[in-house]
Design a protein around this motif. Structure first.
Motif, mmCIF file in Angstrom:
data_model
loop_
_atom_site.group_PDB
_atom_site.id
_atom_site.type_symbol
_atom_site.label_atom_id
_atom_site.label_comp_id
_atom_site.label_asym_id
_atom_site.label_seq_id
_atom_site.Cartn_x
_atom_site.Cartn_y
_atom_site.Cartn_z
ATOM 1 N N TRP A 161 0.845 -1.198 0.000
ATOM 2 C CA TRP A 161 0.000 0.000 0.000
ATOM 3 C C TRP A 161 0.875 1.240 0.000
ATOM 4 N N ASN A 162 0.535 2.219 -0.834
ATOM 5 C CA ASN A 162 1.239 3.501 -0.832
ATOM 6 C C ASN A 162 0.645 4.356 0.282
ATOM 7 N N VAL A 163 1.242 4.319 1.457
ATOM 8 C CA VAL A 163 0.639 4.945 2.633
ATOM 9 C C VAL A 163 0.689 6.471 2.583
ATOM 10 N N SER A 164 1.511 7.035 1.715
ATOM 11 C CA SER A 164 1.638 8.495 1.664
ATOM 12 C C SER A 164 0.757 9.135 0.600
ATOM 13 N N ALA A 165 0.121 8.334 -0.255
ATOM 14 C CA ALA A 165 -0.663 8.878 -1.362
ATOM 15 C C ALA A 165 -2.097 9.138 -0.927
ATOM 16 N N GLY A 166 -2.667 10.243 -1.425
ATOM 17 C CA GLY A 166 -4.104 10.451 -1.301
ATOM 18 C C GLY A 166 -4.805 9.677 -2.398
ATOM 19 N N ALA A 167 -6.079 9.364 -2.176
ATOM 20 C CA ALA A 167 -6.824 8.591 -3.174
ATOM 21 C C ALA A 167 -8.194 9.234 -3.370
ATOM 22 N N ALA A 168 -9.238 8.651 -2.799
ATOM 23 C CA ALA A 168 -10.563 9.270 -2.921
ATOM 24 C C ALA A 168 -10.678 10.506 -2.041
ATOM 25 N N ARG A 169 -9.866 10.547 -0.993
ATOM 26 C CA ARG A 169 -9.837 11.703 -0.094
ATOM 27 C C ARG A 169 -8.417 12.257 -0.053
ATOM 28 N N PRO A 170 -8.268 13.533 0.319
ATOM 29 C CA PRO A 170 -6.938 14.137 0.270
ATOM 30 C C PRO A 170 -5.961 13.570 1.295
ATOM 31 N N ASN A 171 -6.478 13.067 2.434
ATOM 32 C CA ASN A 171 -5.558 12.545 3.441
ATOM 33 C C ASN A 171 -4.881 11.274 2.937
ATOM 34 N N PRO A 172 -3.651 11.021 3.372
ATOM 35 C CA PRO A 172 -2.924 9.841 2.885
ATOM 36 C C PRO A 172 -3.668 8.547 3.201
ATOM 37 N N GLN A 173 -3.537 7.560 2.303
ATOM 38 C CA GLN A 173 -4.168 6.264 2.535
ATOM 39 C C GLN A 173 -3.746 5.683 3.884
ATOM 40 N N GLY A 174 -2.467 5.874 4.240
ATOM 41 C CA GLY A 174 -1.941 5.283 5.459
ATOM 42 C C GLY A 174 -2.413 5.924 6.743
ATOM 43 N N SER A 175 -3.223 6.997 6.645
ATOM 44 C CA SER A 175 -3.738 7.615 7.865
ATOM 45 C C SER A 175 -4.725 6.706 8.589
ATOM 46 N N PHE A 176 -5.247 5.686 7.877
ATOM 47 C CA PHE A 176 -6.052 4.654 8.526
ATOM 48 C C PHE A 176 -5.092 3.571 9.001
ATOM 49 N N ARG A 177 -4.770 3.584 10.273
ATOM 50 C CA ARG A 177 -3.753 2.691 10.817
ATOM 51 C C ARG A 177 -4.402 1.376 11.247
ATOM 52 N N TYR A 178 -4.629 0.535 10.276
ATOM 53 C CA TYR A 178 -5.369 -0.701 10.524
ATOM 54 C C TYR A 178 -4.650 -1.625 11.500
ATOM 55 N N GLY A 179 -3.318 -1.545 11.538
ATOM 56 C CA GLY A 179 -2.548 -2.441 12.400
ATOM 57 C C GLY A 179 -2.683 -2.134 13.877
ATOM 58 N N GLN A 180 -3.288 -0.995 14.231
ATOM 59 C CA GLN A 180 -3.441 -0.612 15.629
ATOM 60 C C GLN A 180 -4.851 -0.858 16.148
ATOM 61 N N ILE A 181 -5.726 -1.441 15.327
ATOM 62 C CA ILE A 181 -7.121 -1.643 15.712
ATOM 63 C C ILE A 181 -7.288 -3.036 16.318
ATOM 64 N N THR A 182 -8.052 -3.107 17.385
ATOM 65 C CA THR A 182 -8.289 -4.378 18.075
ATOM 66 C C THR A 182 -9.282 -5.234 17.289
ATOM 67 N N VAL A 183 -8.926 -6.475 17.045
ATOM 68 C CA VAL A 183 -9.803 -7.406 16.338
ATOM 69 C C VAL A 183 -10.941 -7.834 17.250
ATOM 70 N N THR A 184 -12.180 -7.809 16.731
ATOM 71 C CA THR A 184 -13.352 -8.193 17.518
ATOM 72 C C THR A 184 -13.893 -9.574 17.159
ATOM 73 N N ASP A 185 -13.660 -10.033 15.920
ATOM 74 C CA ASP A 185 -14.178 -11.321 15.475
ATOM 75 C C ASP A 185 -13.119 -12.011 14.621
ATOM 76 N N VAL A 186 -12.975 -13.322 14.800
ATOM 77 C CA VAL A 186 -12.014 -14.110 14.030
ATOM 78 C C VAL A 186 -12.740 -15.282 13.381
ATOM 79 N N TYR A 187 -12.555 -15.425 12.067
ATOM 80 C CA TYR A 187 -13.108 -16.562 11.336
ATOM 81 C C TYR A 187 -11.985 -17.248 10.574
ATOM 82 N N VAL A 188 -11.808 -18.526 10.832
ATOM 83 C CA VAL A 188 -10.885 -19.344 10.043
ATOM 84 C C VAL A 188 -11.762 -20.136 9.076
ATOM 85 N N ILE A 189 -11.725 -19.753 7.797
ATOM 86 C CA ILE A 189 -12.633 -20.325 6.797
ATOM 87 C C ILE A 189 -11.861 -21.328 5.947
#
Length: 620
Positions: A372-400
């Protein structure tokens, strides 16, 4: 590529107001965002796919179909007339339909459009950019065509993370069988392997060889960028019946949007003596890296920048060839021609070499390299990487866990966690809307259970604004590809062997690419993370048509427990089927836009549904 039959220009305020009154358009999108209108007739046509003409599914007489070329936040209105001899739905691969799963075009959200009827899709490409495609989602129909491209451009206020290319080309690559889609689905039902395809198509045309129609891409030579006179995409059909894509102007760098729209074959894409600079995949800008070739799996889309920096002593081969197959597939290659305007002769020599076909590690490492290009804007002007998915707590786990086709109740079926999905006659979304009991259950297991496989209508009960981790474990012998409607998920890990909780230590928690379709190699696993912020009922499916058709899919129900006024309500032009069939009126005007208000009020519908439920309970 063929352009859409309707203009993609913003409407004036008066014209917009007039169209809303005339068409009864839904007032569910943001005021001021432009509308674009398309009128499509979906029918069987003949096309020179493999030399002799054969029947395919075309749109407005085109195969592949028209390209939807829009911009972030535009509103798309597509009136679809079904001129096939069986029901039809169109789904929009990668379009998220924010809080509007009514427009998703799959069996769990929509009643099919009957033969001879029309239905109008209306949706907003909210907060999205990138390269996607649409296709018919029912009855193995994609094997016969009916697909086309979707381009969502950046808004002018958000620059591209690269200089503007001088041309834009959409390429569809796919395996192809001369058997009709009806014959193919019958084979799949009977447990018959599809076997080696008859060809690999590029934009609906067979490989470059004498006497066959083939694809030629004409370009201008040169180095670097020059977009003072940006090129225009033109289409012409020469006397030789070869399709010529001509890009005029002074362009030297071209954007190629490549989609694998096939049935079940992973394809390696490459251009002789040219590098592929990867810049985007399925709505996410990527770290820009050069590749000599790219494995593109079923349902996936990529954007490359290609510089015309070679001498023009000859033309060059464009190749799409099968991956992870045995020697019996050696004759099956898709080949087109890249032709410089000053070319001195035809392409010559052997085709550019593919990767080692028996080495899936190469392909997995290539997939891991896509970031992922974390420094690039896409649909919104803020960088894609501003959504720090790696810091979010997982609530549900499915092993499919998937498995190869197996006999369940004497019928060949495929499963996820031991369940083969059975589409109910009443779509899930309609059953949820009208609170009809017994249509589905919210009990899809979060792991493979120790019990016999079964056929069921079982859903994943997603937590609104939760953060879900899904691990796909592929116990089949071929690459399987999985797509989730309504979302882009983060691909955080993949490896060979069996996933364990210790595998999380290998996850990429910073720049794993966000996309909607991911491959899972045989004997391997792939892990994704999803932020469940889009309420609705969303299809999670195998993109391999043979696996999907036999039941390898599930739906995720994401319900906001609070009243959500932003979620789109039942469309006025909804088609009713199954237990709701009594609500359906015949279409008196089947060739006009079908978004006019229904003659049945919502209150009247509710009363009728209550009668249907009461009658069903009484009879039962």
């Amino acid at each position: 590529m063929p352009s859409a039959s309707a203009s993609a220009l913003p409407c004036s305020c008066f014209f917009f107001f007039y169209l809303v009154l005339l068409l009864g358009s839904l007032t569910v999108v943001l005021a001021g965002d432009p509308y674009v209108f398309y009128d499509w007739a979906v029918s069987y046509i003949t096309a020179p796919s493999l030399g002799p003409k054969q029947k395919v599914i075309g749109i407005n007489g085109q195969f592949p179909g028209p390209i939807l070329n829009v911009t972030t936040n535009w509103n798309v209105v597509v009136n679809v007339k079904n001129d096939l001899d069986e029901p039809l739905l169109i789904t929009w691969n990668g379009i998220q339909h924010r809080k509007n799963s009514w427009q998703d075009g799959v069996s769990g959200t929509n009643c099919p459009i009957p033969a001879g009827w029309n239905w109008t899709y209306e949706f907003q490409v909210k907060d999205q950019i990138g390269s996607f495609f649409y296709f018919p989602s029912l009855n193995f129909q994609r094997a016969a065509g009916g697909y086309g491209g979707i381009i969502i451009n950046n808004r002018e206020v958000i620059p591209l993370p690269f200089l503007v290319p001088d041309g834009d080309i959409t390429l569809f690559i796919s395996d192809w069988y001369t058997k009709s889609h009806k014959e193919q689905r019958k084979d799949v039902e009977n447990g018959v392997d599809l076997g080696v395809p008859d060809s690999i198509l590029l934009n609906g045309l067979g490989p470059f060889q004498k006497g066959n129609p083939f694809l030629t891409v004409n370009v201008e030579p040169g180095f670097g960028y020059d977009c003072q006179n940006c090129s225009v995409l033109l289409i012409s059909l020469e006397a030789s019946a070869s399709l010529i894509v001509t890009l005029s102007g002074t362009g030297k760098m071209y954007r190629l949007r490549v989609h694998n729209v096939g049935i079940s074959t992973s394809l390696n894409f490459r251009i002789q003596n040219h590098n592929l600079l990867l810049v985007e995949t399925e709505g996410s800008y990527t770290v820009q890296q050069n590749y000599s070739n790219m494995d593109i799996h079923v349902g996936q889309s990529y954007s490359f920048l290609v510089t015309m920096d070679q001498n023009a002593s000859s033309d060059y081969y464009i190749v799409a060839s099968p991956r992870f197959v045995n020697s019996s597939w050696a004759r099956v290659n898709g080949v087109a021609i890249l032709q410089y305007s000053n070319s001195q002769g035809p392409a010559s020599g052997p085709l550019p070499d593919p990767p080692n076909d028996i080495d899936p590690y190469f392909s997995m490492n290539q997939a891991r390299s896509i970031r992922w290009n974390v420094s690039a804007g896409a649909a919104r002007p803020n960088p894609q990487g501003s959504f720090r998915y790696g810091q979010i707590t997982v609530t549900d786990v499915y092993v499919i866990v998937n498995r190869p086709p197996e006999l369940i109740n004497k019928k060949w079926r495929t499963t996820l966690n031991g369940i083969s999905y059975l589409p109910p006659s009443t779509p899930l979304k309609l059953a949820q809307q009208f609170k009809i009991p017994g249509v589905y259950k919210l009990d899809f297991p979060n792991k493979l259970m120790n019990r016999p496989s079964k056929v069921d209508s079982s859903l994943i009960n997603g937590t609104y604004r939760g953060f879900m981790e899904i691990i796909f474990q592929n116990n089949d012998t071929t690459v399987q590809n999985y797509h989730l409607d309504g979302y882009a998920f983060f691909v955080v890990g993949m490896d060979f062997g069996v996933w364990t909780e210790n595998s999380r230590s290998t996850y990429n928690k910073w720049d794993g690419v966000a996309r909607s379709t991911v491959q899972v190699f045989p004997g391997a696993w792939t892990a994704i993370l999803i932020s469940l912020d889009n309420s609705g009922i969303w299809n999670l499916r195998a993109e391999n048509l043979n696996s999907w058709y036999l039941g390898q899919e599930v739906y995720i129900s994401v319900v906001n427990p609070e009243a959500d006024k932003s979620e789109i309500s039942l469309p006025e032009n909804a088609i009713f089927c199954g237990l709701l069939s009594p609500l359906q009126k015949d279409q008196a005007q089947r060739v006009k836009f079908s978004s006019a208000p229904s003659t049945i009020s919502y209150a009247s519908r509710t009363v009728l549904v209550m009668l249907v439920i009461f009658s069903a309970a009484f009879i039962g």
